[in-house]
Design an enzyme around this catalytic site. Structure first.
Site, PDB file in Angstrom:
ATOM      1  N   TYR A  79      -2.624  39.081 -25.554  1.00  0.00           N
ATOM      2  CA  TYR A  79      -3.576  38.015 -25.861  1.00  0.00           C
ATOM      3  C   TYR A  79      -3.371  36.876 -24.875  1.00  0.00           C
ATOM      4  O   TYR A  79      -2.261  36.366 -24.727  1.00  0.00           O
ATOM      5  CB  TYR A  79      -3.369  37.493 -27.288  1.00  0.00           C
ATOM      6  N   GLN A 111      -9.770  37.327 -34.694  1.00  0.00           N
ATOM      7  CA  GLN A 111     -10.553  38.562 -34.590  1.00  0.00           C
ATOM      8  C   GLN A 111     -10.020  39.484 -33.493  1.00  0.00           C
ATOM      9  O   GLN A 111     -10.020  40.721 -33.645  1.00  0.00           O
ATOM     10  CB  GLN A 111     -12.053  38.258 -34.406  1.00  0.00           C
ATOM     11  N   ASN A 135      -3.448  30.001 -30.360  1.00  0.00           N
ATOM     12  CA  ASN A 135      -3.506  28.838 -31.255  1.00  0.00           C
ATOM     13  C   ASN A 135      -3.034  29.223 -32.666  1.00  0.00           C
ATOM     14  O   ASN A 135      -2.534  30.329 -32.889  1.00  0.00           O
ATOM     15  CB  ASN A 135      -4.925  28.255 -31.269  1.00  0.00           C
ATOM     16  N   SER A 165       5.610  23.827 -27.727  1.00  0.00           N
ATOM     17  CA  SER A 165       6.616  23.956 -26.677  1.00  0.00           C
ATOM     18  C   SER A 165       7.595  22.771 -26.689  1.00  0.00           C
ATOM     19  O   SER A 165       7.242  21.676 -27.102  1.00  0.00           O
ATOM     20  CB  SER A 165       5.875  24.032 -25.347  1.00  0.00           C
ATOM     21  N   GLN A 213       6.594  18.410 -19.841  1.00  0.00           N
ATOM     22  CA  GLN A 213       6.573  19.109 -21.122  1.00  0.00           C
ATOM     23  C   GLN A 213       5.581  18.456 -22.083  1.00  0.00           C
ATOM     24  O   GLN A 213       4.839  19.130 -22.789  1.00  0.00           O
ATOM     25  CB  GLN A 213       7.978  19.095 -21.720  1.00  0.00           C
ATOM     26  N   HIS A 239       1.667  19.303 -22.460  1.00  0.00           N
ATOM     27  CA  HIS A 239       1.129  20.541 -23.058  1.00  0.00           C
ATOM     28  C   HIS A 239       0.148  20.236 -24.187  1.00  0.00           C
ATOM     29  O   HIS A 239      -0.992  20.655 -24.173  1.00  0.00           O
ATOM     30  CB  HIS A 239       2.254  21.433 -23.586  1.00  0.00           C
ATOM     31  N   GLU A 289      13.732  25.460 -26.700  1.00  0.00           N
ATOM     32  CA  GLU A 289      13.060  26.518 -25.931  1.00  0.00           C
ATOM     33  C   GLU A 289      13.520  26.430 -24.464  1.00  0.00           C
ATOM     34  O   GLU A 289      13.959  27.409 -23.887  1.00  0.00           O
ATOM     35  CB  GLU A 289      11.550  26.295 -26.046  1.00  0.00           C
ATOM     36  N   HIS A 290      13.378  25.227 -23.872  1.00  0.00           N
ATOM     37  CA  HIS A 290      13.821  24.997 -22.493  1.00  0.00           C
ATOM     38  C   HIS A 290      14.964  23.989 -22.507  1.00  0.00           C
ATOM     39  O   HIS A 290      14.843  22.936 -23.129  1.00  0.00           O
ATOM     40  CB  HIS A 290      12.711  24.377 -21.642  1.00  0.00           C
ATOM     41  N   ASP A 298       8.391  28.256 -15.471  1.00  0.00           N
ATOM     42  CA  ASP A 298       7.083  28.563 -16.053  1.00  0.00           C
ATOM     43  C   ASP A 298       6.258  29.477 -15.144  1.00  0.00           C
ATOM     44  O   ASP A 298       5.488  30.304 -15.611  1.00  0.00           O
ATOM     45  CB  ASP A 298       6.268  27.272 -16.248  1.00  0.00           C
ATOM     46  N   GLU A 324      26.559  57.781 -54.066  1.00  0.00           N
ATOM     47  CA  GLU A 324      25.274  57.076 -54.105  1.00  0.00           C
ATOM     48  C   GLU A 324      24.285  57.768 -55.053  1.00  0.00           C
ATOM     49  O   GLU A 324      23.122  57.373 -55.134  1.00  0.00           O
ATOM     50  CB  GLU A 324      24.694  56.970 -52.681  1.00  0.00           C
ATOM     51  N   HIS A 364      21.136  65.257 -51.240  1.00  0.00           N
ATOM     52  CA  HIS A 364      21.724  64.972 -49.934  1.00  0.00           C
ATOM     53  C   HIS A 364      23.037  65.757 -49.778  1.00  0.00           C
ATOM     54  O   HIS A 364      23.286  66.392 -48.757  1.00  0.00           O
ATOM     55  CB  HIS A 364      22.030  63.473 -49.775  1.00  0.00           C
TER      56      HIS A 364
END
Lengths: 433, 433
Positions: A124, A186, A209, A232, A254, A257, A322-323, A356, A410, A415
């Protein structure tokens, strides 16, 4: 941009109540979209594209002519940059490639782990007004390196019904020629369950999103997903060797964003903190996206004054960013002090945008503290493993009593029987003769 | 047990509509439990344990005295079996251990991948009437091998308020001394968000019923989970060298798990199919759990007659089974014919229970066709990776134009600025002096 002490920061973190990650209203919309796509398939995709993207499509698939047109629209120096970035990303990810392995043990026992690429992956890529050719590289290249044969992209069309040319050129660069003009929940539903045009995939990756993120959460289990990405974040640890102008530029990058992006600097003296704050204010005014940056820094920006470097790393590990940029003396020596971070950038010449777009490691990183348990997107995300077990008759007979003992404990007596029958009837191999 | 041709089987698979994995009613119960635990914490756990397990507890934690008592209740030959199984599982999982790595490139560029164990892991072990000491080994050992420091177990208490002694002894064997008497969605919520007694973990692993599985899906993202497990499955490929009595015993062992378990045999002639069917009927009558087995085989059992081995492997790959047994001549030669399977058992002396309890590879495997994209639980599930990026001034200056070009294409001009400022002001390192 607030300046806090480490104690004040830790107290704030403790006091903040955990966010409610399950948004029932958003979920009901997303679930409705998923159900409708499962039922009406392509027709639902066309309908939602008209409704949400304001575009009436007759064909979901990007045509060869559209690819050719894109190639003509794109500048030569973009292609040069893209090609070099592709090479760097490929080289790094090749080092992640896992091989199948086997171990032989006594009595003819063979154990192993077979590594197989996934068959079908859906990527995506966000679209509309923005264009993210770098996401195309970062999501497709690891899949290619893993050996995935079938990779498709879905991305929402622009208002003219076309896909951003930079995205198309990036897709061509990494060998993806199947791109569907569909976005949102969708698109995720189509990739997860299939429609007439879009075939069901095994794994869905890529940013998106809130609708895309929730849809990924809902289809998770029926299909694999990479992660549920949040806003981010960056955390810069700066000592007196870090140029405040560089630190400020990185925090600002940063913050551009979106308003929920978070930029935090941890430093060791009040003076450095002030210098950085001043630089931020000075540089901010000249930036195109200063409105977003201002809001982001107001809401989620902080400069924290730690007591010392040890204290600074405690804060870093609390955030699990994250960074993480280490703009300190001898940064390489501090790698082992970092417990949790998506990517660690060392020194004054390794700003986050280098990662990046260009250096090679993946830019799809765990956000929102999930670096505590999650990894950058990698080749390991596009393979699955199968265990191999081969025992000989001798080896199984030696283990019979122990296996049946555990099985009976068990309560699973059939088994136990499956093992025992091989001891009681060792010559059953003639049964079919 | 039905006998089908491969054509009939494929048609049935095609016709079956995809299952609706989102059960809103179950979800609303589970979400209610999660919310209540987040709010009322330990009090909610006590309340649900009374409500669902019919036990009024004063303390959630298993005491040292309870561990000692368990050790006395358990037979010596169980300990022997457990110790050998532990050794085998440890040996196999040690081979999965990943190391951090670094690559040096020209101009002082250093890239790498740091591998770090997770800090805190919660293991869910089903309880009540059943006891699964093998799950304790299979879930805890890979975490231990990965280097996880803090591992806790949650498991629902028996009606007497205690935990099954075999589970306690297994936990002791793998060095887990923190066991909480709580099960269901409430245990998952406690591990995900924390209570006064149970600390929040980074990842939750382990099998469980439908409530546990849905709760894991809901907390996924706030915390890592291993997988959402479905009913267990086996697929046996049998040719004329496979003893029908062995094949039958193995199918029956799978079917005893529960009524939704699935046992499928793929063979190459009608005669073998009939022999296996007869053996199933003969052996079934003598088995303790024959009521469950009968229902399971009626609902989900099939013997499929493939046209040949090639056709048989097409069916296997269509099913993507959790457990795959290849009871055919030269089975090792066919490993590469398997595209999707959780574990592959080779030959007549490698029945599934060998893998469930003893051989070494993990028994936590992807179910319900998810072997298309998921792997057995492994050491890789208990580490996370962080990328390392270090550029020198020279290296960054050489790349400046390319990085800023891509950043500007994406409209992220502050990103471009973070690179450009290092070119325009190369001597900023004196800013703090």
């Amino acid at each position: 941009m607030r300046i806090l002490t480490s104690g004040e920061f830790i107290n704030e973190t403790k006091d903040s109540s955990p966010s409610e990650s399950n948004d029932i209203k958003l979920d009901s919309t997303v679930l409705e979209v998923i159900k409708h796509v499962r039922k009406e398939k392509d027709a639902a995709l066309m309908q939602y594209t008209e409704q949400f993207d304001d575009v009436k499509l007759t064909n979901l698939l990007v045509s060869e002519a559209e690819f050719r047109e894109a190639r003509e629209l794109v500048e030569e120096d973009f292609i040069t940059a893209l090609t070099q970035a592709t090479e760097n990303i490929k080289e790094f990810h090749l080092a992640q490639k896992e091989q199948s392995w086997f171990m032989e043990k006594e009595n003819g026992v063979l154990l192993g782990q077979k590594v197989t690429p996934l068959e079908k992956v859906g990527v995506y890529i966000p679209g509309g007004k923005a264009a993210y050719p770098s996401s195309v590289l970062m999501d497709v290249i690891p899949a290619r390196v893993a050996g995935v044969n079938k990779i498709v992209i879905t991305t929402p069309p622009q208002s003219n019904g076309k896909i951003n040319p930079y995205v198309l050129v990036a897709a061509e660069e990494v060998g993806v020629d199947t791109i569907y003009k569909v976005g949102g929940a969708q698109a995720i539903a189509a990739l997860a369950y299939g429609t007439e045009t879009i075939k069901k995939v095994d794994k869905i990756v890529g940013p998106g999103n809130a609708f895309v993120a929730r849809a990924k959460k809902w289809v998770y289990g029926d299909v694999a997903i990479d992660m549920i990405a949040g806003p981010s974040e960056i955390c810069v640890v700066a000592d007196e060797t870090a140029p405040p102008s560089y630190v400020a530029a990185d925090l600002l990058s940063q913050a551009e964003h979106d308003e929920s992006a978070s930029a935090i600097c941890v430093t060791t003296t009040k003076e450095i903190a002030k210098n950085i704050k001043n630089e931020i204010e000075r540089q901010m005014e000249k930036l195109e996206r200063k409105d977003i940056i201002k809001k982001s820094l107001e809401q989620n920006g902080s400069i924290i004054i730690a007591n010392n470097l040890l204290d600074a790393f405690d804060i870093v590990n609390e955030i699990a960013p994250e960074h993480l940029q280490l703009m300190i003396q001898n940064p390489t020596d501090y790698i082992s002090s970092v417990k949790h971070a998506g990517a660690i950038f060392l020194g004054n010449y390794s700003p986050e945008p280098l990662g990046d777009y260009f250096a090679g490691p993946n830019h799809t990183l765990p956000t929102n503290g999930t670096a505590r348990f999650a990894s950058p997107l990698g080749v390991y995300d596009f393979v699955k493993r199968s265990s191999i077990i081969r025992y000989s008759q001798d080896a199984l007979l030696l283990a019979t009593d122990q296996i049946t003992k555990i099985a009976r404990t068990e309560g699973l007596t059939a088994h136990a029987n499956s093992i025992k029958i091989r001891k009681d009837y060792p010559h059953a191999s003639c049964e079919n003769k």
